[in-house]
Design a protein around this motif. Structure first.
Motif, PDB file in Angstrom:
ATOM      1  N   TYR A  78       7.541  -4.661   0.909  1.00  0.00           N
ATOM      2  CA  TYR A  78       6.908  -4.565  -0.407  1.00  0.00           C
ATOM      3  C   TYR A  78       7.500  -3.420  -1.220  1.00  0.00           C
ATOM      4  O   TYR A  78       7.713  -2.323  -0.699  1.00  0.00           O
ATOM      5  N   VAL A  79       7.733  -3.700  -2.496  1.00  0.00           N
ATOM      6  CA  VAL A  79       8.198  -2.689  -3.430  1.00  0.00           C
ATOM      7  C   VAL A  79       7.248  -2.685  -4.627  1.00  0.00           C
ATOM      8  O   VAL A  79       6.781  -3.746  -5.060  1.00  0.00           O
ATOM      9  N   GLN A  80       6.935  -1.501  -5.130  1.00  0.00           N
ATOM     10  CA  GLN A  80       6.049  -1.402  -6.292  1.00  0.00           C
ATOM     11  C   GLN A  80       6.722  -2.013  -7.516  1.00  0.00           C
ATOM     12  O   GLN A  80       7.928  -1.858  -7.719  1.00  0.00           O
ATOM     13  N   LYS A  81       5.922  -2.687  -8.341  1.00  0.00           N
ATOM     14  CA  LYS A  81       6.438  -3.358  -9.530  1.00  0.00           C
ATOM     15  C   LYS A  81       7.147  -2.403 -10.487  1.00  0.00           C
ATOM     16  O   LYS A  81       8.125  -2.781 -11.120  1.00  0.00           O
ATOM     17  N   ASP A 117       0.861  -1.181   0.000  1.00  0.00           N
ATOM     18  CA  ASP A 117       0.000   0.000   0.000  1.00  0.00           C
ATOM     19  C   ASP A 117       0.899   1.232   0.000  1.00  0.00           C
ATOM     20  O   ASP A 117       1.843   1.315   0.789  1.00  0.00           O
ATOM     21  N   ASP A 118       0.600   2.205  -0.854  1.00  0.00           N
ATOM     22  CA  ASP A 118       1.415   3.421  -0.962  1.00  0.00           C
ATOM     23  C   ASP A 118       1.482   4.223   0.332  1.00  0.00           C
ATOM     24  O   ASP A 118       2.363   5.061   0.501  1.00  0.00           O
ATOM     25  N   HIS A 119       0.557   4.005   1.247  1.00  0.00           N
ATOM     26  CA  HIS A 119       0.502   4.793   2.478  1.00  0.00           C
ATOM     27  C   HIS A 119       1.021   4.008   3.682  1.00  0.00           C
ATOM     28  O   HIS A 119       0.994   4.516   4.800  1.00  0.00           O
ATOM     29  N   SER A 120       1.508   2.792   3.429  1.00  0.00           N
ATOM     30  CA  SER A 120       2.013   1.946   4.498  1.00  0.00           C
ATOM     31  C   SER A 120       3.358   2.466   5.014  1.00  0.00           C
ATOM     32  O   SER A 120       4.077   3.190   4.323  1.00  0.00           O
ATOM     33  N   GLU A 121       3.701   2.067   6.219  1.00  0.00           N
ATOM     34  CA  GLU A 121       4.976   2.445   6.840  1.00  0.00           C
ATOM     35  C   GLU A 121       6.163   2.014   5.967  1.00  0.00           C
ATOM     36  O   GLU A 121       6.183   0.894   5.440  1.00  0.00           O
ATOM     37  N   VAL A 122       7.141   2.879   5.831  1.00  0.00           N
ATOM     38  CA  VAL A 122       8.373   2.557   5.099  1.00  0.00           C
ATOM     39  C   VAL A 122       9.293   1.816   6.068  1.00  0.00           C
ATOM     40  O   VAL A 122       9.650   2.349   7.130  1.00  0.00           O
ATOM     41  N   VAL A 123       9.653   0.570   5.723  1.00  0.00           N
ATOM     42  CA  VAL A 123      10.519  -0.230   6.594  1.00  0.00           C
ATOM     43  C   VAL A 123      11.988  -0.109   6.196  1.00  0.00           C
ATOM     44  O   VAL A 123      12.884  -0.424   6.972  1.00  0.00           O
ATOM     45  N   ALA A 124      12.245   0.353   4.956  1.00  0.00           N
ATOM     46  CA  ALA A 124      13.617   0.546   4.486  1.00  0.00           C
ATOM     47  C   ALA A 124      13.571   1.414   3.238  1.00  0.00           C
ATOM     48  O   ALA A 124      12.547   1.493   2.556  1.00  0.00           O
ATOM     49  N   SER A 125      14.678   2.048   2.944  1.00  0.00           N
ATOM     50  CA  SER A 125      14.871   2.767   1.686  1.00  0.00           C
ATOM     51  C   SER A 125      16.136   2.184   1.070  1.00  0.00           C
ATOM     52  O   SER A 125      17.192   2.197   1.714  1.00  0.00           O
TER      53      SER A 125
END
Length: 98
Positions: A87-90, A51-59
């Motif tokens: 999760y990463v966007q396709k 989900d685009d609004h989910s917490e970022v766990v890593a960059s």
């Protein structure tokens, strides 16, 4: 006598089938790795949920390759280098075969 002939004598007829799939579908089905698009200066968010609004766990920087756990909607669940998953966007990755 071949196995096919033996089956035919028993009334079992094996018909040949051809299977076709688009090259993009084959690549997606067999890919077990993804490479993050971009260069080392770029940072792509890896999220807790697809989900685009989910917490970022890593960059993560572009050019790094990760193992795909599964495909989910518009994202891939990947295994990060520290063993965690995210999760990463396709559209942020390129499919790779190992």
């Amino acid at each position: 006598m071949s196995f096919r002939d033996a089956l035919a004598q028993l009334g079992v007829v094996i018909q040949e089938h051809t299977f076709a799939a688009a090259s993009e579908d084959v690549a997606r089905a067999t890919a077990n790795m993804v490479e993050i698009r971009g260069g080392g200066e770029d940072r792509i968010p890896i999220r807790a949920l697809p989900d685009d609004h989910s917490e970022v766990v890593a960059s993560v920087p572009g050019g790094v390759t990760f193992q795909v756990v599964r495909e989910e909607g518009n994202c891939f669940l990947i295994k990060l280098l520290n063993g965690k998953e995210g999760y990463v966007q396709k559209d942020k990755v390129k499919l790779r075969q190992q």
